[in-house]
Design a protein around this motif. Sequence first.
Motif, mmCIF file in Angstrom:
data_model
loop_
_atom_site.group_PDB
_atom_site.id
_atom_site.type_symbol
_atom_site.label_atom_id
_atom_site.label_comp_id
_atom_site.label_asym_id
_atom_site.label_seq_id
_atom_site.Cartn_x
_atom_site.Cartn_y
_atom_site.Cartn_z
ATOM 1 N N PRO A 185 56.927 44.921 38.966
ATOM 2 C CA PRO A 185 57.017 44.565 40.395
ATOM 3 C C PRO A 185 57.315 43.083 40.598
ATOM 4 O O PRO A 185 56.813 42.216 39.879
ATOM 5 C CB PRO A 185 55.625 44.940 40.938
ATOM 6 C CG PRO A 185 55.116 45.986 39.992
ATOM 7 C CD PRO A 185 55.667 45.600 38.644
ATOM 8 N N GLN A 186 58.134 42.813 41.586
ATOM 9 C CA GLN A 186 58.518 41.438 41.894
ATOM 10 C C GLN A 186 57.333 40.605 42.343
ATOM 11 O O GLN A 186 57.345 39.370 42.237
ATOM 12 C CB GLN A 186 59.601 41.456 42.978
ATOM 13 C CG GLN A 186 60.334 40.145 43.178
ATOM 14 C CD GLN A 186 61.304 39.847 42.041
ATOM 15 O OE1 GLN A 186 61.658 40.736 41.275
ATOM 16 N NE2 GLN A 186 61.725 38.594 41.948
ATOM 17 N N GLU A 187 56.281 41.263 42.874
ATOM 18 C CA GLU A 187 55.119 40.537 43.382
ATOM 19 C C GLU A 187 54.437 39.713 42.296
ATOM 20 O O GLU A 187 53.856 38.650 42.579
ATOM 21 C CB GLU A 187 54.114 41.504 44.011
ATOM 22 C CG GLU A 187 54.570 42.119 45.324
ATOM 23 C CD GLU A 187 55.570 43.242 45.136
ATOM 24 O OE1 GLU A 187 55.793 43.628 43.953
ATOM 25 O OE2 GLU A 187 56.133 43.727 46.137
ATOM 26 N N TYR A 188 54.474 40.183 41.049
ATOM 27 C CA TYR A 188 53.812 39.448 39.970
ATOM 28 C C TYR A 188 54.495 38.104 39.729
ATOM 29 O O TYR A 188 53.823 37.064 39.600
ATOM 30 C CB TYR A 188 53.824 40.272 38.685
ATOM 31 C CG TYR A 188 52.891 41.454 38.708
ATOM 32 C CD1 TYR A 188 51.524 41.290 38.488
ATOM 33 C CD2 TYR A 188 53.359 42.736 38.940
ATOM 34 C CE1 TYR A 188 50.659 42.382 38.510
ATOM 35 C CE2 TYR A 188 52.506 43.824 38.966
ATOM 36 C CZ TYR A 188 51.163 43.645 38.743
ATOM 37 O OH TYR A 188 50.309 44.716 38.767
ATOM 38 N N THR A 189 55.810 38.109 39.650
ATOM 39 C CA THR A 189 56.522 36.859 39.404
ATOM 40 C C THR A 189 56.447 35.943 40.626
ATOM 41 O O THR A 189 56.344 34.714 40.476
ATOM 42 C CB THR A 189 57.987 37.146 39.048
ATOM 43 O OG1 THR A 189 58.591 37.922 40.103
ATOM 44 C CG2 THR A 189 58.073 37.937 37.747
ATOM 45 N N GLU A 190 56.488 36.499 41.816
ATOM 46 C CA GLU A 190 56.369 35.673 43.010
ATOM 47 C C GLU A 190 54.999 35.024 43.104
ATOM 48 O O GLU A 190 54.872 33.856 43.495
ATOM 49 C CB GLU A 190 56.653 36.518 44.254
ATOM 50 C CG GLU A 190 58.104 36.976 44.360
ATOM 51 C CD GLU A 190 58.344 37.869 45.560
ATOM 52 O OE1 GLU A 190 57.336 38.217 46.238
ATOM 53 O OE2 GLU A 190 59.502 38.228 45.831
ATOM 54 N N ALA A 191 53.941 35.772 42.749
ATOM 55 C CA ALA A 191 52.593 35.197 42.767
ATOM 56 C C ALA A 191 52.474 34.069 41.740
ATOM 57 O O ALA A 191 51.811 33.047 41.996
ATOM 58 C CB ALA A 191 51.566 36.288 42.477
ATOM 59 N N CYS A 197 53.721 28.070 38.711
ATOM 60 C CA CYS A 197 54.348 28.315 37.415
ATOM 61 C C CYS A 197 55.863 28.166 37.527
ATOM 62 O O CYS A 197 56.473 28.663 38.480
ATOM 63 C CB CYS A 197 54.013 29.721 36.912
ATOM 64 S SG CYS A 197 52.292 29.951 36.433
ATOM 65 N N GLY A 198 56.442 27.515 36.558
ATOM 66 C CA GLY A 198 57.889 27.481 36.476
ATOM 67 C C GLY A 198 58.416 28.792 35.915
ATOM 68 O O GLY A 198 57.662 29.690 35.543
ATOM 69 N N GLU A 199 59.739 28.878 35.827
ATOM 70 C CA GLU A 199 60.331 30.137 35.358
ATOM 71 C C GLU A 199 59.987 30.411 33.895
ATOM 72 O O GLU A 199 59.713 31.556 33.523
ATOM 73 C CB GLU A 199 61.845 30.097 35.549
ATOM 74 C CG GLU A 199 62.293 30.035 37.002
ATOM 75 C CD GLU A 199 61.826 31.251 37.808
ATOM 76 O OE1 GLU A 199 61.542 32.304 37.218
ATOM 77 O OE2 GLU A 199 61.760 31.129 39.042
ATOM 78 N N VAL A 206 53.432 35.798 32.243
ATOM 79 C CA VAL A 206 53.327 36.974 33.113
ATOM 80 C C VAL A 206 54.200 38.120 32.604
ATOM 81 O O VAL A 206 53.725 39.236 32.397
ATOM 82 C CB VAL A 206 53.698 36.615 34.569
ATOM 83 C CG1 VAL A 206 53.623 37.842 35.462
ATOM 84 C CG2 VAL A 206 52.777 35.515 35.095
ATOM 85 N N VAL A 207 55.467 37.826 32.420
ATOM 86 C CA VAL A 207 56.415 38.891 32.088
ATOM 87 C C VAL A 207 56.263 39.341 30.637
ATOM 88 O O VAL A 207 56.275 40.545 30.343
ATOM 89 C CB VAL A 207 57.858 38.414 32.359
ATOM 90 C CG1 VAL A 207 58.863 39.475 31.932
ATOM 91 C CG2 VAL A 207 58.019 38.088 33.842
ATOM 92 N N LEU A 208 56.124 38.399 29.720
ATOM 93 C CA LEU A 208 56.073 38.742 28.299
ATOM 94 C C LEU A 208 54.933 39.703 27.951
ATOM 95 O O LEU A 208 55.166 40.700 27.254
ATOM 96 C CB LEU A 208 55.976 37.465 27.468
ATOM 97 C CG LEU A 208 56.218 37.604 25.964
ATOM 98 C CD1 LEU A 208 57.623 38.094 25.702
ATOM 99 C CD2 LEU A 208 55.986 36.266 25.263
ATOM 100 N N PRO A 209 53.698 39.473 28.419
ATOM 101 C CA PRO A 209 52.638 40.449 28.089
ATOM 102 C C PRO A 209 52.891 41.837 28.668
ATOM 103 O O PRO A 209 52.509 42.842 28.059
ATOM 104 C CB PRO A 209 51.381 39.819 28.701
ATOM 105 C CG PRO A 209 51.693 38.365 28.796
ATOM 106 C CD PRO A 209 53.149 38.295 29.111
#
Length: 297
Positions: A185-191, A197-199, A206-209
């Motif tokens: 979900p996009q909400e995780y990266t937006e949060a 947090c930078g990209e 966030v994304v890797l785990p």
Amino acid sequence: MTLASALPRERPAPTAAADRAARRRAALNWVAVHSLAIAAALFFLLPLVFVLLTSVMTDQQALTSDLWPHHWQWSNFTKVWNTDGFLTWWRNTLLYAAAGTALTLASSLPVAYALAKFRFRGRNLALMAVISMMMLPPQVTIIPMYLFWAKQLHLSGTLWPLIIPMAFGDAFSIFLLRQFLLTIPQEYTEAARIDGCGELRTLLRVVLPMARPAIAAVALFQFFYCWNDYFGPQIYASENPGAWTLSYGLESFKGAHHTNWNLTMAATLLVLAPVIVLFFFAQRAFIEGVTLTGVKG
């Protein structure tokens, strides 16, 4: 109409014969379904069993039609292991597979993250370019690539022409990772961005785990590809026996022992064993990653 005829009639209880017929039908259905599964399993398992049985035969029996060893000669594996060059082939293959897998993941994951989570002009065009690269067979570009690595960089006779290009991404790995990242979900990266947090940190923290199943699937795909690759080492490393991998060295071993089928089968098992064991322990993550990559397009 009488009162007896107006009342609902009770259904007769099933008889013992009907119960037996139902159980018989269920048993036949079970046998039919599982017999197909057993036949399919035997179709894939019997060649491996044949290789195993032949690998422990004596030199004389391996050339006969006997399928069961009269004497289990486990020393064949020791002979193969002590063959000149075999450990070198192992070392080269491990280097090729491990370095290639690590470089592919490190280069493909950021590209897949950008294609899945960023909105920029030309994103669809970039995705189409990645998909087009998947359709391009390596034989099409092998001549100019060989001339570049051999004539310009003088790296023929080594495995570096096969390892270095993996630092620039792999089309199939990028596509597979991108498909999985779309399910996050996009909400995780937006949060994560709101929290400062930078990209790069968002990707790592966030994304890797959350993308571990897809990463495991891509890693296994790439590791198996490098481990079994015959075409690449034949092109770049054939002139230097010190750079041979197991796949190419096995061909040389078979040529030197073309009458010793027991030793050839023992060498084949030693080449197959690591990938079989690796897939056995990682099959859950592998299947989960491959399944989830097709959830969202």
